[in-house]
Design an enzyme around this catalytic site. Structure first.
Site, PDB file in Angstrom:
ATOM      1  N   ASP A 556     -71.106  30.061 -19.036  1.00 42.29           N
ATOM      2  CA  ASP A 556     -72.185  29.186 -19.605  1.00 42.29           C
ATOM      3  C   ASP A 556     -73.155  30.056 -18.746  1.00 42.29           C
ATOM      4  O   ASP A 556     -73.294  30.911 -18.160  1.00 42.29           O
ATOM      5  CB  ASP A 556     -71.978  28.046 -18.800  1.00 42.29           C
ATOM      6  CG  ASP A 556     -73.263  27.005 -19.244  1.00 42.29           C
ATOM      7  OD1 ASP A 556     -73.876  27.183 -20.213  1.00 42.29           O
ATOM      8  OD2 ASP A 556     -73.400  26.004 -18.438  1.00 42.29           O
ATOM      9  N   GLU A 559     -77.535  33.689 -20.628  1.00 41.86           N
ATOM     10  CA  GLU A 559     -78.749  34.146 -21.595  1.00 41.86           C
ATOM     11  C   GLU A 559     -79.190  35.356 -20.758  1.00 41.86           C
ATOM     12  O   GLU A 559     -79.777  36.317 -21.683  1.00 41.86           O
ATOM     13  CB  GLU A 559     -79.629  33.237 -21.862  1.00 41.86           C
ATOM     14  CG  GLU A 559     -78.944  31.855 -22.852  1.00 41.86           C
ATOM     15  CD  GLU A 559     -78.217  30.984 -22.146  1.00 41.86           C
ATOM     16  OE1 GLU A 559     -78.381  31.003 -20.764  1.00 41.86           O
ATOM     17  OE2 GLU A 559     -77.192  30.410 -22.884  1.00 41.86           O
ATOM     18  N   ASP A 633     -77.042  22.419 -25.312  1.00 43.19           N
ATOM     19  CA  ASP A 633     -77.264  20.792 -24.804  1.00 43.19           C
ATOM     20  C   ASP A 633     -77.698  20.092 -25.845  1.00 43.19           C
ATOM     21  O   ASP A 633     -78.942  19.954 -25.857  1.00 43.19           O
ATOM     22  CB  ASP A 633     -78.160  20.964 -23.531  1.00 43.19           C
ATOM     23  CG  ASP A 633     -77.485  22.039 -22.352  1.00 43.19           C
ATOM     24  OD1 ASP A 633     -76.174  22.013 -22.708  1.00 43.19           O
ATOM     25  OD2 ASP A 633     -78.026  22.139 -21.347  1.00 43.19           O
TER      26      ASP A 633
HETATM   27  C1  NOJ Z   1     -75.514  23.775 -19.195  1.00 43.71           C
HETATM   28  C2  NOJ Z   1     -74.435  23.624 -20.256  1.00 43.71           C
HETATM   29  O1  NOJ Z   1     -75.143  23.843 -21.501  1.00 43.71           O
HETATM   30  C3  NOJ Z   1     -73.785  22.506 -20.183  1.00 43.71           C
HETATM   31  O2  NOJ Z   1     -72.811  22.448 -21.061  1.00 43.71           O
HETATM   32  C4  NOJ Z   1     -73.145  22.413 -18.836  1.00 43.71           C
HETATM   33  O3  NOJ Z   1     -72.499  21.095 -18.552  1.00 43.71           O
HETATM   34  C5  NOJ Z   1     -74.259  22.554 -17.867  1.00 43.71           C
HETATM   35  N1  NOJ Z   1     -74.892  23.884 -17.773  1.00 43.71           N
HETATM   36  C6  NOJ Z   1     -73.564  22.532 -16.325  1.00 43.71           C
HETATM   37  O4  NOJ Z   1     -72.581  23.664 -16.157  1.00 43.71           O
END
Ligand code: NOJ
Length: 983
Positions: A556, A559, A633
Site C-alpha cells: 500500500d 505512490e 479509499d
Molecule cells: C490506505 C489504504 O488505502 C487502506 O486500504 C488501508 O486500510 C490504510 N492505508 C491503512 O493501511
C-alpha cells in the site's frame, strides 16, 4: 483537517477525542477531496505553459508556426528504423537539435522517440549543486516493456513524398503508411489508405530544451506581460523553481517538459488512461456542458476522499488510450513516467453536429499529452478491433499474471483484525455460518509499532498457530508491508536500509526523511537492484519470522504516500538510484516496489516456487505482470458503488484487469441494503475483497442478520461456483491481454449505441452479461442487448430477445441481474465449500446455452492453481462444442513435459451435471443420452427435460454422464428411434 483525515493519519488517539470524532463522523458523513492539496493544470508550471501554447495554435487554427522541422538531410533509414534530427528554431534564430527515431514495427505499430542532443550528451549545467542525471529519463521502457513487440520490420519502405514529406509503408501488404511532414514536423498514420492517427497536426509539439538560467534585472522579470499578444506567451515564472502548498521544487535541470497533440480523425470515443473515477468513455476536458475543465492528470497520489466523475489523478497511471469507431480501433501508449496531463477535445463536423458519432456527423477526437520531463516516446497502435489493441499493448507491456486460484476467490479484510485470536474467531464464524472465503487480511496494526516484518507481541503473540488454523481450510493470510520504513534506532530493517544506502535520497543527496504511518520514515529505493536483492532477503521464512507459506502480501502507500510531502508524496527533486530525479520516475515508483515484493515471494520457496499474490495500490503500465490492484479509499455510498464499475472496466481496457474496489466502501458504514448490493457487484470484480476503515463498525457478512447474511452468502457462493469460468477468463487475459470484464463497446465494437454504456459488462468470453444494481431501493434494472441472439436469465431462464433492445429485468434484493447470451458453454463447480482450495477435486457442471441454431461453444482452462507447472504443460484447456445434437470435449492445449503427470492428478475429476438451456422441444420425448468417451466403452445416461413455460426457455438436465474433465469425449443427444425402442 477533517475528522476522517486526521483519524486516518494516526490510530492512537486519546479516547475522548476519538469518541468526539466518531460522533461527528456519524452525524456528518459528507466527504470531499481536499482540492487545495493537489494541483490543477494552472498550478502546474509545465501544464499551464503547454496549455497556453496550445491555445495560441487553437486561435490560429493551424500548426503553421510550430518551430519544429525535420531536417530532410539528416534522415537515415534502414531495417525499418528511421533516424533523423528534428530542429527546433528559437525566436532568436538559434536552433536546438532533437534526435528522432521512428521504429516501424513488425506488429504493424510504430514507435516515435524524440530526445534532446544537449541533454543526451550531458552538456548542460545543473543548478543548486544537484547530483541529478543530466539526460532525459530514458529507462521507463526498461520497467514497462517486456521486450516483445519491438522488432522493426526490415522490409519497411521509405520513399520521398510530395511537398516536403517522407513516406514509409510497412506491415502485411504494406497496409500501414506513415506520411512524415517535415515542416512543421508531424506524422499522419494510415491503415489501408485511411487516416487514423495524426501527430502534431495542431502544432502543440513542445520539447522544452535546456537553457542556462539568465538572471534578469528586476524590471524585466515580468517580461511575459510585455510580449505582443499574438506571440505564444512564454511564462518563465516556474522554469527554475516552483512552489505549491508550502513546498518548493528546485528544478535543477530547468524546464524540460515534452508535449504533443495526437488526433484520431473520425473517432468519437476514447477509453483508457487509468486510473480515474469517471465514465469509461473519456470526457472532453476543455470546459463546456458535461465536460471537465481540467485535463486528465496522471501523477500517482494518495488522494484522500477522492471525488467521482473527475479527471483528478488517483493512485495509479497507465498512459494508454484506445480510440474507437465502427470498424476500427487504434491506440497510443505514451511511455513516460513523469507527471502527465492529457486534454481531450472533440470536433464535430458533417451533417448532424449533435450526433456525437450516432450517425450523421463525424467526430474527430484530439488529445494533448503533456509530461513534465523525460523523452517523448510514443507508440502508435494501429489495430482493427479493441481486442487487437489489448493484444498489442499486452505484447509490449506484458499480459496479466495468471493468479493463484485463491487470488480470485473472496478476500476478507478490515483495518484491522486486532489480534490473532480475532482472526481465528472470524475464521471460525465464517465456517459456522457456512460462508466461503479464502483469504483474511491484516492491515498495519499487526506490526510492532509499524515496523514491517515484525508482529505486535501483545496482540499477535502466535501468528503461526493462526496461519495453521487458516491452512486447515486451505485459507491464506495477506499482510501489509508498505515502502516507508520506520526510522528508529534498534529496528534492524530500518538500520539496514540506512546503512546499506538503499533508501531514496533528498536533493542534497542525503537519506530522505518524511512522515508516514510509522512517523519518521525512510523509503526503500526499489529502482536499485541491490536494494531489491536485500528486499528479497527480508521475506525468507527465517527472517520474516511468524510467516508460513500461506502468507502473501499487500503493498500500500507506494505512490509513494508521504504525509508531509508536496501533494502528499515525495519532493520531485529527490534522488533515486542512477541519480534520476524523483520527478522523472514518479509514476513508476509504485511498480518497482510491488515488483520487488513479487520476486521476493517467488524465491521464498526455493526450488518449488508458488505463484505470488501481491496487491498494490499504485501502479503503472506493466504492473499487470506481478500484482492485483484496487481502487483505494472509496466510500460506503451508492455513488461509489456505481463508480466502481466503469473504473474496473477501464482497468481492463488499460491492460490491468485484475482489479476491484473495497466491497462495502472503505469510509463510512454501509446500510445493509448497500452492503448486500455491493457483495452482489463485488462477486463480479476480478479482485473481490471486503475492506473497511478502522473507524467503521464491524461488518463481516455473518453480522448482517437475515435476510442480508443469506443474500451475501448467495453472492459469495455464486462467485465460488463460477470460479472455473473466472479462471478461464484470467487465462485468456494472461495469454491475449483481453479484459476480464468486457464492456459493451468491447464485445460489440460495431454497435455505436453501446459506446458509452459502462454499467453492464460481460465476464470474459463466457457470454454472461451482468448488470449489478447500484441504486438504493431498485427492484429492476434495464439491460441493453446489442446482438441478435436470445439471452436467458441466469437463474430462471427467462428469455430476453436481443437485437438492439433494452429489457427491464427484475432484480429484487436477493437477485443480481445476470443474463446468458445464447451460444455459450459455461463451466461451474456447484458444490458449496469453505474455500476454493477445497474445491480442487470437485466435479464440474457445464451450462450449455443453445443459440438460435441450437449450437454453443465454450472453453475451460484449469491447472493446479498454485505452481508455475502450467508453464510446462501441467494444465487442461478444453473446447466444448455443441452442434448437431452432439456435445464434444476436445483438447486445445499444447502438450508439455508435465502434461501427463498433471492429467493423472485429475483423472477422477468428472463432469457431474450438464444443464442445457433453450433445449429443443423434441427432447421432450427423449430419455437417453449416449456417451462415448475416449478410453471407456459407450454407455447411456438419463436426460430430464423441462418444457418452456411463462416466457422461460425449456431446459434439460443430464446427471453423471461419467466423463472426465481432462479427456476427449462426446455425448449424443436425441436418440435414434431404434435406440429408443430398445428401452
Ligand atoms: C490506505 C489504504 O488505502 C487502506 O486500504 C488501508 O486500510 C490504510 N492505508 C491503512 O493501511
Amino acid at each position: 483537517m477533517t475528522m476522517a483525515r486526521s483519524s486516518r493519519r494516526s490510530s492512537h488517539w486519546a479516547i475522548p477525542y476519538l469518541s468526539l470524532v466518531l460522533l461527528l463522523f456519524l452525524v456528518s458523513p459528507a466527504f470531499s477531496v481536499k482540492h487545495h492539496d493537489f494541483k490543477r493544470c494552472d498550478q502546474s508550471g509545465f501544464c499551464k505553459r503547454n496549455r497556453a501554447l496550445a491555445d495560441s495554435f487553437i486561435e490560429k487554427g493551424t500548426s503553421d508556426g510550430s518551430p519544429y522541422q525535420l531536417d530532410a538531410a539528416s534522415i537515415k533509414f534502414k531495417n525499418g528504423l528511421l533516424h533523423g534530427s528534428v530542429v527546433k528554431t528559437l525566436r532568436t534564430g538559434d536552433t536546438i537539435k532533437l534526435p528522432l527515431t521512428i521504429a516501424f514495427l513488425e506488429t504493424g505499430n510504430a514507435r516515435v522517440t524524440i530526445d534532446e542532443e544537449r541533454r543526451q550528451k550531458g552538456d548542460i549545467e545543473l543548478r543548486h549543486g544537484s547530483v541529478a542525471r543530466k539526460e532525459r529519463y530514458n529507462e521507463a521502457g526498461a520497467w514497462a516493456l517486456t521486450g516483445a513487440g519491438l522488432q522493426s520490420q526490415k522490409t519497411a519502405q521509405l520513399k520521398k513524398g510530395s511537398d516536403g514529406t517522407s513516406e514509409v509503408s510497412w506491415g502485411h501488404n504494406s497496409r500501414f503508411e506513415a506520411i512524415i511532414r517535415h515542416a512543421p514536423f508531424g506524422i499522419d498514420f494510415y491503415t489501408d489508405g485511411e487516416r487514423q492517427v495524426v501527430l502534431n497536426g495542431r502544432g502543440f509539439l513542445n520539447i522544452e530544451h535546456w537553457r542556462p538560467k539568465v538572471d534578469k534585472p528586476k524590471e524585466e522579470e515580468n517580461a511575459t506581460e510585455q510580449q505582443t499578444p499574438t506571440e505564444p506567451i512564454e511564462d518563465e515564472s516556474t522554469w527554475w523553481e516552483e512552489s505549491f502548498g508550502g513546498n518548493t521544487d528546485t528544478k535543477p535541470k530547468g524546464p524540460e517538459s515534452v508535449a504533443l497533440d495526437i488526433t484520431f480523425p473520425g473517432y468519437s470515443h476514447v477509453y483508457g488512461l487509468a486510473e480515474h473515477a469517471g465514465p469509461l468513455s473519456l470526457r472532453e476536458t476543455r470546459g463546456g456542458e458535461g465536460n471537465y475543465d481540467q485535463p486528465y492528470r496522471m501523477y500517482n497520489s494518495d488522494i484522500f476522499e477522492y471525488e467521482l466523475d473527475s479527471p483528478m489523478t488517483l493512485y495509479g497511471s497507465i498512459p494508454f488510450m484506445q480510440a474507437h469507431k465502427k470498424g476500427s480501433s487504434v491506440g497510443v501508449f505514451w511511455l513516460n513516467a513523469a507527471e502527465t496531463w492529457v486534454d481531450i477535445t472533440k470536433a464535430r463536423h458533417g451533417t448532424n453536429p449533435l450526433s456525437l458519432g450516432l450517425g450523421g456527423g463525424v467526430v474527430d477526437t484530439s488529445t494533448h499529452w503533456m509530461s513534465e520531463s523525460g523523452l517523448l516516446d510514443v507508440f502508435v497502435i494501429l489495430g482493427n478491433s479493441p481486442k487487437d489493441l489489448s493484444k498489442s499493448y499486452g505484447e509490449l507491456t506484458g499480459y496479466t499474471q495468471l493468479p493463484p486460484t485463491f487470488g480470485i476467490a473472496y478476500h476478507q479484510c478490515r483495518w484491522n483484525y486486532v489480534s490473532d485470536q480475532d482472526v481465528k474467531d472470524v475464521d471460525r464464524k465464517f465456517d459456522k455460518y457456512n460462508i466461503p472465503y479464502d483469504v483474511i487480511w491484516l492491515d498495519i496494526e499487526y506490526t510492532d509499532d509499524k515496523q514491517y516484518f515484525t508482529w505486535d507481541p501483545l496482540n499477535f503473540p502466535d501468528p503461526i498457530s493462526m496461519e495453521q488454523q487458516l491452512d486447515e481450510s486451505e485459507r491464506k493470510l495477506v499482510v501489509i508491508i508498505d515502502p516507508h520504513i520506520k526510522n528508529k534506532a534498534g529496528y534492524t530493517v530500518g538500520e539496514e536500509l540506512q546503512n546499506k544506502g538503499f533508501a531514496v535520497k533528498n536533493k542534497e543527496n542525503n537519506i530522505f526523511e518524511g512522515w508516514c504511518w510509522p512517523g519518521s520514515s525512510h523509503w526503500i529505493d526499489a529502482f536499485n537492484p541491490a536494494a531489491r536483492a536485500w528486499w528479497k532477503s527480508l521475506f525468507s521464512f527465517d527472517r520474516f519470522k511468524g510467516t508460513l507459506q500461506n502468507v502473501w502480501l499487500w503493498n500500500d502507500m507506494n505512490e509513494p504516500s508521504v504525509f508531509n510531502g508536496p501533494e502528499i508524496t515525495m519532493p520531485r527533486d529527490n534522488i533515486h538510484h542512477g541519480n534520476w530525479e524523483h520527478r522523472d520516475v514518479h509514476n513508476i515508483n509504485g511498480m518497482t516496489f510491488h515488483n520487488a515484493t513479487y520476486h521476493a515471494l517467488i524465491e521464498r520457496k526455493k526450488g518449488d516456487p508458488r505463484r505470488p499474490f501481491v496487491l498494490t495500490r499504485s501502479f503503472y503500465a506493466g504492473s499487470q505482470r506481478s500484482a492485483a490492484m484496487w481502487t483505494g479509499d472509496n466510500q460506503a455510498s451508492w455513488d461509489h458503488l456505481a463508480a466502481s464499475i466503469p473504473m474496473i472496466l477501464n482497468q481492463g481496457v488499460s491492460g490491468f484487469p485484475f482489479g476491484g474496489a473495497d466491497v462495502g466502501g472503505f469510509f463510512g458504514n454501509p446500510s445493509k441494503e448497500l452492503q448486500a448490493r455491493w457483495y452482489q457487484a463485488g462477486a463480479f470484480y476480478p479482485f473481490f475483497r471486503g475492506h473497511a476503515h478502522i473507524d467503521t463498525r464491524r461488518r463481516e457478512p455473518y453480522l448482517l442478520g437475515e435476510p442480508y447474511t443469506s443474500i451475501v452468502t448467495q453472492a459469495l457462493r455464486l462467485r465460488y461456483a463460477l470460479l472455473p469460468a473466472w479462471y478461464t477468463a484470467f487465462h485468456e487475459a494472461s495469454t491475449d491481454g483481453y479484459p476480464i470484464l468486457q464492456s459493451q463497446y468491447y464485445v460489440h465494437p460495431d454497435d455505436e449505441k453501446g459506446y458509452a454504456i459502462d454499467d453492464q459488462f460481460y465476464l470474459g468470453s463466457t457470454g454472461l452479461l451482468i448488470k449489478p444494481v447500484v441504486t438504493e431501493g431498485a427492484e429492476s434494472v434495464d439491460i441493453y442487448l446489442s446482438d441478435d441472439e436470445d439471452y436467458f436469465d441466469y437463474f430462471d431462464y427467462t428469455i430476453y430477445p436481443g437485437g438492439s433492445r433494452t429489457h427491464t429485468v427484475q432484480a429484487p434484493l436477493e437477485k443480481v441481474p445476470i443474463l446468458m447470451q445464447g451460444g455459450h458453454i459455461i463451466p461451474r463447480k456447484d458444490r458449496p465449500r469453505k474455500s476454493s482450495g477445497l474445491m480442487k477435486w470437485d466435479p464440474y457442471t457445464l451450462v450449455i446455452v443453445l443459440d438460435k441454431k441450437g449450437e454453443a461453444t465454450g472453453t475451460l482452462y484449469a491447472d493446479d492453481g498454485e505452481t508455475f507447472d502450467y508453464q510446462h504443460g501441467a494444465y487442461v484447456h478444453r473446447q466444448f462444442t455443441f452442434s448437431n445434437n452432439k456435445l464434444t470435449s476436445s483438447n486445445i492445449g499444447a502438450k508439455g513435459p508435465k502434461t501427463s503427470a498433471y492429467l493423472k492428478t485429475i483423472k477422477d475429476v468428472q463432469v457431474e451435471k450438464i444443464i442445457i438451456v433453450n433445449a429443443p422441444s423434441e427432447w421432450a420425448n427423449d430419455k437417453l443420452v449416449s456417451v462415448s468417451a475416449v478410453g471407456s466403452s459407450s454407455a447411456d445416461t438419463e436426460l430430464i427435460y423441462h418444457g418452456p413455460a411463462g416466457g422461460k426457455a425449456g431446459w434439460a438436465l443430464v446427471r453423471r454422464p461419467g466423463v472426465g474433465i481432462g479427456v476427449d469425449w462426446s455425448l449424443s443427444f436425441l436418440q435414434t428411434s431404434s435406440k429408443k425402442s430398445d428401452l
